[in-house]
Design an enzyme around this catalytic site. Sequence first.
Site, mmCIF file in Angstrom:
data_model
loop_
_atom_site.group_PDB
_atom_site.id
_atom_site.type_symbol
_atom_site.label_atom_id
_atom_site.label_comp_id
_atom_site.label_asym_id
_atom_site.label_seq_id
_atom_site.Cartn_x
_atom_site.Cartn_y
_atom_site.Cartn_z
ATOM 1 N N ARG A 189 40.297 49.412 48.137
ATOM 2 C CA ARG A 189 41.246 48.317 48.356
ATOM 3 C C ARG A 189 42.615 48.634 47.777
ATOM 4 N NH1 ARG A 189 36.953 45.573 46.248
ATOM 5 N NH2 ARG A 189 38.124 45.162 44.328
ATOM 6 N N SER A 190 42.635 49.427 46.702
ATOM 7 C CA SER A 190 43.890 49.715 46.002
ATOM 8 C C SER A 190 44.430 51.111 46.276
ATOM 9 C CB SER A 190 43.678 49.562 44.489
ATOM 10 O OG SER A 190 43.218 48.274 44.167
ATOM 11 N N CYS B 207 33.638 43.112 23.991
ATOM 12 C CA CYS B 207 34.903 42.752 23.336
ATOM 13 C C CYS B 207 34.689 41.938 22.068
ATOM 14 C CB CYS B 207 35.802 42.003 24.315
ATOM 15 S SG CYS B 207 34.983 40.661 25.198
ATOM 16 N N HIS C 97 40.530 36.749 21.647
ATOM 17 C CA HIS C 97 39.262 36.159 21.214
ATOM 18 C C HIS C 97 39.333 35.807 19.740
ATOM 19 C CE1 HIS C 97 37.668 37.089 25.034
ATOM 20 N NE2 HIS C 97 36.778 38.003 24.726
#
Length: 342
Positions: free
Chosen positions: A39-40, A132, A244
């Site tokens: 797609r990119s 993360c 976060h």
Amino acid sequence: MGYRVAVVGATGNVGREMLQILAERQFPLDEVAAVASSRSTGDVIDFGDSGETLKVKNLEHFDFAGYDMALFAIGSEGSKLHAPRAAAAGCTVIDNSSLFRMDPDVPLIVPEVNAEAIAGYRARNIIANPNCSTAQLVVALKPLHDVARIKRVVVATYQSVSGAGKSGMDELFNQSRNIFVGDATEPHHFTKQIAFNVIPHIDSFLDDGSTKEEWKMVVETKKILDPKIKVTATCVRVPVFVGHSEAVNVEFEDEISAAQAQEILREAPGIMLVDKRENGGYVTPVECVGDYATFVSRVREDPTVDNGLSLWVVSDNLRKGAALNAVQIAELLGRRHLQKAA
């Protein structure tokens, strides 16, 4: 002489941060390739702030032979298909997905915490980047564990929508706008409205009632830091775009005071202690965006248990929680094992 590095998933939030951080930290590069899905393919994206651009290459046809490292930020399905292909071509993979984290033959690395474990990469030529929320937690816990030995950790997270990718950020933006103009706020990406709300549900539910995100924090902390530590987590999505936060309660084997902990954290690698007991004397998510550090505030003793402390931990999840940690792993790999750069 520098390295040839491929950033896979270069057009996503984390992939773009990886490219930015490679440029910021002046990683020794002979070549950097921006790789993404079909797609990119052909898109042009920035590499750092110098005006240099990269043309995106198609992952399906990308040949990893001759590349030293590949930083993957494409999710588990893509990593399952392409990471072993890259590793077999002699390119060491640093993978940001959850796919390989608990594989006993794949080291799970946070450089400030368990740098020595990176030597295990030779088994599969793959290194895993932690979740993360785990990354910032173990950075804060490691220096305290070294001094007083941690028995138990209770953590509640306040996780930004960028942890769910661009679609999560778009949903928060669109719902917030819709509320102000009186339009509908139907959830699409999240299970409930995220704007002006909190959702105690990240990833899928498991049989014991915990979520997969909570399970990740438990097992990854044990693998990275110490399998003897008992960990329980409640992971919550909050209406914050980036950054976060974690409220962490720690029980130690040995006595440790808040003042001792502050001194230890003040000198620890990767940590910025901001802990004044006054209005604004702590760090919030909006202040950590774009920064490399894991910030620790609100250090205080917990009188309800022997040898207990409570902490507030904040970090940019797209950086230390993902892209920065991956680049730090690449730096560590080059420094200790590949040793190609001058």
